[in-house]
Design a protein around this motif. Sequence first.
Motif: not given
Length: 384
Positions: A234-254
Amino acid sequence: VLERTMALASVICAAACGALLHGARVHRGVMSGPSRRAHALMGEHIVVTDGTNSFYESRTLFQLLHDFGSFEAITASSTSVADAKKMLLSRQARYSGLVDVLKFSEDALGDVLQGASTWLIVNANEAALASQIAAAKAAGVKRIFVHVSAEGPDTMLSDAKALQTALEGSGAEFTVMRARVVKESSSASLILAGIDEPGLEEVPKEDTYRFITEALTLPEANGRLFSICPNEDDSQFREMRRAGCNRREEAQALLAGVISKTAKVTAETSAAAVAAAEAAKVPEVSPEEREAELKALLEKARVKGIENQKRIAEENAEKARIRAERQEKIKEPAPKGGSDEPKAGGKDKDGSSGDDSPPPPTTTDPKGGGDGGDKPPEPPLALA
């Protein structure tokens, strides 16, 4: 007066509490309001069906579609409107404003899809998909999202290729997603896999439905068949959330394939390579240069210390000056002839004596019996 004051305070408190509750409800109702209102002008209408013919397991999805979606109307299609209302009309639905956009229908699917732009089917029944897709094509639906889950009639698709062919023939944008949902509220890191991935692990229900809500309007999900499963890394998800990314940006990256199972190894390897490159760029420093650098730092520190001492001395002198001025003001005598000074003769303006001591006791003749003795003088007006 006290009772009236307490009653007025109670009315004010009740009004304030009512205003706070109303504001909280409005705030919850419009948390995603600006985005929803901007899209609502386009008249987006989604129809949701469940392969189990019950919205008991998928009732959370409707709230997420309202909170984070962009739909002017949400229709729950099933064979019983009464049962659907029992499942979906909750207190949260009323407070959030979901009831204002939620509709119910028990008509045929082809009739319900008339005028709808999106059709979402959860816990799909593979045997009925062919006729349902034909009805969606006849109704002119522009977006079809199929969700296959272990909670539905089919755990996995028996013929994914035939389903893809039918969806391509509908002329609509489509997505087929398979997920094994579990009733957990904890957030998990996700990863994409093939539609026929064996031994699919469980994913929290809220994460699954939130991903569906975002994927419905993401172009990266169009024309794809995939499964989602938890990712141990889960390292990438944790880094994205620390950077302020929202759920929509996480879905796009996925969906874009940015998140992978080997993210941690890749990140560590990249970090080591960057560190080695930076170390190679740093030039070697000779002892003479190092000594000169240390001397410059010491001189800079000495000058800084002198400036600080000077500043502290000036601040102390200013504080001493202010204290001396205050002391001088305290020592000045009080002004004479004030209005509080009593006039000559020991009398105040009202004629009373300035002395606050009580008057002397009156003496009476104990033998007079009150007939021949003197009457006691009346007390002064001030004491009366």
